[in-house]
Scaffold this motif. Sequence first.
Motif, PDB file in Angstrom:
ATOM      1  N   ARG A  81       5.257   8.306   2.835  1.00  0.00           N
ATOM      2  CA  ARG A  81       6.237   7.527   2.077  1.00  0.00           C
ATOM      3  C   ARG A  81       6.114   6.036   2.403  1.00  0.00           C
ATOM      4  O   ARG A  81       6.101   5.188   1.521  1.00  0.00           O
ATOM      5  N   TYR A  82       5.975   5.743   3.711  1.00  0.00           N
ATOM      6  CA  TYR A  82       5.926   4.327   4.103  1.00  0.00           C
ATOM      7  C   TYR A  82       4.613   3.686   3.647  1.00  0.00           C
ATOM      8  O   TYR A  82       4.573   2.527   3.253  1.00  0.00           O
ATOM      9  N   ARG A  83       3.542   4.445   3.713  1.00  0.00           N
ATOM     10  CA  ARG A  83       2.248   3.941   3.206  1.00  0.00           C
ATOM     11  C   ARG A  83       2.413   3.528   1.743  1.00  0.00           C
ATOM     12  O   ARG A  83       2.000   2.443   1.322  1.00  0.00           O
ATOM     13  N   ASP A  84       3.041   4.387   0.947  1.00  0.00           N
ATOM     14  CA  ASP A  84       3.218   4.089  -0.482  1.00  0.00           C
ATOM     15  C   ASP A  84       4.128   2.869  -0.675  1.00  0.00           C
ATOM     16  O   ASP A  84       3.883   2.038  -1.539  1.00  0.00           O
ATOM     17  N   LEU A  85       5.179   2.790   0.159  1.00  0.00           N
ATOM     18  CA  LEU A  85       6.102   1.649   0.049  1.00  0.00           C
ATOM     19  C   LEU A  85       5.369   0.333   0.358  1.00  0.00           C
ATOM     20  O   LEU A  85       5.526  -0.658  -0.355  1.00  0.00           O
ATOM     21  N   VAL A  86       4.544   0.361   1.405  1.00  0.00           N
ATOM     22  CA  VAL A  86       3.838  -0.870   1.804  1.00  0.00           C
ATOM     23  C   VAL A  86       2.839  -1.267   0.706  1.00  0.00           C
ATOM     24  O   VAL A  86       2.752  -2.437   0.316  1.00  0.00           O
ATOM     25  N   ILE A  87       2.106  -0.301   0.180  1.00  0.00           N
ATOM     26  CA  ILE A  87       1.140  -0.607  -0.903  1.00  0.00           C
ATOM     27  C   ILE A  87       1.898  -1.205  -2.103  1.00  0.00           C
ATOM     28  O   ILE A  87       1.463  -2.183  -2.704  1.00  0.00           O
ATOM     29  N   LYS A  88       3.048  -0.622  -2.421  1.00  0.00           N
ATOM     30  CA  LYS A  88       3.838  -1.115  -3.562  1.00  0.00           C
ATOM     31  C   LYS A  88       4.263  -2.582  -3.324  1.00  0.00           C
ATOM     32  O   LYS A  88       4.168  -3.409  -4.209  1.00  0.00           O
ATOM     33  N   LYS A  89       4.710  -2.860  -2.089  1.00  0.00           N
ATOM     34  CA  LYS A  89       5.129  -4.235  -1.755  1.00  0.00           C
ATOM     35  C   LYS A  89       3.939  -5.190  -1.876  1.00  0.00           C
ATOM     36  O   LYS A  89       4.074  -6.320  -2.336  1.00  0.00           O
ATOM     37  N   ILE A  90       2.762  -4.745  -1.416  1.00  0.00           N
ATOM     38  CA  ILE A  90       1.574  -5.613  -1.486  1.00  0.00           C
ATOM     39  C   ILE A  90       1.273  -5.919  -2.955  1.00  0.00           C
ATOM     40  O   ILE A  90       1.020  -7.071  -3.327  1.00  0.00           O
ATOM     41  N   ILE A  91       1.321  -4.899  -3.785  1.00  0.00           N
ATOM     42  CA  ILE A  91       1.011  -5.091  -5.208  1.00  0.00           C
ATOM     43  C   ILE A  91       2.029  -6.030  -5.854  1.00  0.00           C
ATOM     44  O   ILE A  91       1.671  -6.916  -6.622  1.00  0.00           O
ATOM     45  N   GLU A  92       3.292  -5.886  -5.485  1.00  0.00           N
ATOM     46  CA  GLU A  92       4.345  -6.741  -6.049  1.00  0.00           C
ATOM     47  C   GLU A  92       4.220  -8.196  -5.589  1.00  0.00           C
ATOM     48  O   GLU A  92       4.423  -9.116  -6.360  1.00  0.00           O
ATOM     49  N   LYS A  93       3.881  -8.377  -4.288  1.00  0.00           N
ATOM     50  CA  LYS A  93       4.036  -9.716  -3.708  1.00  0.00           C
ATOM     51  C   LYS A  93       2.742 -10.516  -3.604  1.00  0.00           C
ATOM     52  O   LYS A  93       2.787 -11.702  -3.303  1.00  0.00           O
ATOM     53  N   THR A  94       1.578  -9.869  -3.750  1.00  0.00           N
ATOM     54  CA  THR A  94       0.322 -10.584  -3.509  1.00  0.00           C
ATOM     55  C   THR A  94      -0.522 -10.616  -4.785  1.00  0.00           C
ATOM     56  O   THR A  94      -0.123 -10.076  -5.812  1.00  0.00           O
ATOM     57  N   ASP A  95      -1.719 -11.226  -4.652  1.00  0.00           N
ATOM     58  CA  ASP A  95      -2.629 -11.253  -5.809  1.00  0.00           C
ATOM     59  C   ASP A  95      -3.456  -9.959  -5.897  1.00  0.00           C
ATOM     60  O   ASP A  95      -4.351  -9.853  -6.725  1.00  0.00           O
ATOM     61  N   LEU A  96      -3.183  -9.019  -5.032  1.00  0.00           N
ATOM     62  CA  LEU A  96      -3.994  -7.795  -5.011  1.00  0.00           C
ATOM     63  C   LEU A  96      -3.392  -6.735  -5.948  1.00  0.00           C
ATOM     64  O   LEU A  96      -3.169  -5.591  -5.547  1.00  0.00           O
ATOM     65  N   ALA A  97      -3.151  -7.128  -7.192  1.00  0.00           N
ATOM     66  CA  ALA A  97      -2.439  -6.244  -8.124  1.00  0.00           C
ATOM     67  C   ALA A  97      -3.193  -4.936  -8.379  1.00  0.00           C
ATOM     68  O   ALA A  97      -2.576  -3.889  -8.595  1.00  0.00           O
ATOM     69  N   ASP A  98      -4.540  -5.015  -8.324  1.00  0.00           N
ATOM     70  CA  ASP A  98      -5.326  -3.800  -8.622  1.00  0.00           C
ATOM     71  C   ASP A  98      -5.784  -3.089  -7.340  1.00  0.00           C
ATOM     72  O   ASP A  98      -6.728  -2.309  -7.360  1.00  0.00           O
ATOM     73  N   LEU A  99      -5.118  -3.390  -6.244  1.00  0.00           N
ATOM     74  CA  LEU A  99      -5.554  -2.873  -4.934  1.00  0.00           C
ATOM     75  C   LEU A  99      -5.793  -1.369  -4.945  1.00  0.00           C
ATOM     76  O   LEU A  99      -6.856  -0.885  -4.534  1.00  0.00           O
ATOM     77  N   GLU A 100      -4.817  -0.635  -5.425  1.00  0.00           N
ATOM     78  CA  GLU A 100      -4.859   0.824  -5.265  1.00  0.00           C
ATOM     79  C   GLU A 100      -6.114   1.435  -5.895  1.00  0.00           C
ATOM     80  O   GLU A 100      -6.738   2.330  -5.332  1.00  0.00           O
TER      81      GLU A 100
END
Length: 501
Positions: free
Chosen positions: A397-416
């Motif tokens: 759950r926390y892994r998914d939350l952190v990835i979501k925050k990264i996508i929202e807040k950084t330029d790494l929108a296509d990270l996943e």
Amino acid sequence: MSTDIKRKILIIGAGPGGLSAGMILAHRGFDVTIYEKKPFIGGRNSGLKIDGYTFELGPTFVILPQTFREIFSLAGRNIDDMLEIKSLDPLYELHYDDGRAITMYFDKPKLKQEIARLFPGEEVGYEKFMISQKKKFDRLYACLKVPYIRFYNYLRWKLIKAAPVLDLGVSVHDVLSRYFKDEDLKIAMAFQAKYLGMSPWECPGAFTILSYVEHEFGVHHPIGGVHKISEAMGKVVEENGGKINLGMGVKEVILEGKKAKGVLLENGEKVFADAVIMNADFAEGMSHLFKNEDRSKYNDESLAKKDYSCSTFMLYLGIDKKYEMKHHQIFFAKDYKKNVEQIFNGKTLPEDPSFYIQNVSVTDTTLAPDGHSTIYVLVPVPNQKDTKIDWTIEKKRYRDLVIKKIIEKTDLADLEEHIKVEKVITPADWQNDANVYDGAVFNLSHSLDQMLYLRPHNRLEGYKDFYIVGGGTHPGSGLPTIMESGRIVADLIGGSVKTNS
Ligand SMILES: Cc1cc2nc3c(=O)[nH]c(=O)nc-3n(C[C@H](O)[C@H](O)[C@H](O)COP(=O)(O)OP(=O)(O)OC[C@H]3O[C@@H](n4cnc5c(N)ncnc54)[C@H](O)[C@@H]3O)c2cc1C
């Protein structure tokens, strides 16, 4: 010195602390043998290789490279012959929740312009801060280089002289408030308290020297990774005649009364020596390498009462593309103070975490295949002590939350969609797999009651011929100070340090 030449020294652990002591002692002619539980060198400062991607397991910031140079020179080497250490400019970029970002340049005129752009007028406070911190750093660092193994060591002239500028009775945040008005700018100069795993509102004011040293001496990156420093140290140990046994854990320290006589290895072998140095995580090592009844001061009960640093939730991502994002990035939670309180006081998992991202491939192309990159994410979270967080439930759950925050807040929108390999380390993993007490990765807190004479001594109190190096002893956690612990112990064993000065 001549009588010491053939003395046999055993070191438990090949982390930066053990390697620092080992390479200096081996250079001085001691017979040094290191036993390391893991099949690799470097401890928390080792490389993590997964399918062609190389990550730092822990440290990504090299500050005070002059200390590394000094320690290598004490072992008869020039670190610059072994590693290419690059100075980074900018040092890092810091992002606030409202989308503003400040680029912390090493170049001073550019940095002052950047401060003036975001926080008009505060550049004057910055200049005053840097002048006052220089005095503090010069005095304090000299005090950190010497051992505190007798109470009267407090009376060292260096410490008495330094005391008025050390800001011991106030917090990092209090000190910054003397120079800066804007809370966001204070956070930009205070987040370094997390390097000690502490809250800027609780961390002693002396530690504003951390932001000062970054701004004054820079932030550096050795090509190949910070863990290459551990590997280089291991090479120096061996070139100086020391032995490193990987995958050979120590089960117990052999005592005769309170004198350390040697170690019992996990394979059942007993090895005897003139002195034993422990680099294993302090509280974990004391709990497991000694019987409880043999530990008057550091028994299970007293270890449990000590104050420990926070832990970290880690994501290591191998990516099949490159991002332009700067080498070091920090994204602050919307309410940074609340975030810090959740970690240190509430012991709850922040749902709006602050996080750090390293995009090392913009500086160093050696760590991922061509056209690929590695992304390292560190989220400060509570340690395992007195927390109800169950990482077997929270990990995914926390892994998914952190990835979501990264996508929202950084330029790494296509990270996943570009993640090719992935590894997660939780506080429970630090505790169980990396042998870190309560998963408190930055070791014992650096509160006033756990510093200098009040931190476990480099020559451990209550024992003979038993020494401690690493983040759990004096001077404390962080690569430069950990290396200093190795130097201090080498000098204590070599007899060249007068403890009554
Ligand atoms: C995620 C993270 C990020 C960090 N970032 C930074 C940073 O950017 N800059 C910085 O300066 N510092 C940083 N640090 C802090 C610190 O510098 C490192 O953790 C450092 O590696 C600690 O060194 P050490 O020698 O104290 O212990 P360790 O590196 O933990 O070494 C101890 C060694 O002892 C071994 N050991 C344990 N028990 C036994 C046994 N029974 N027998 C034999 N061997 C044993 C362990 O396997 C390990 O190899 C970071 C730490 C972490 C975890």
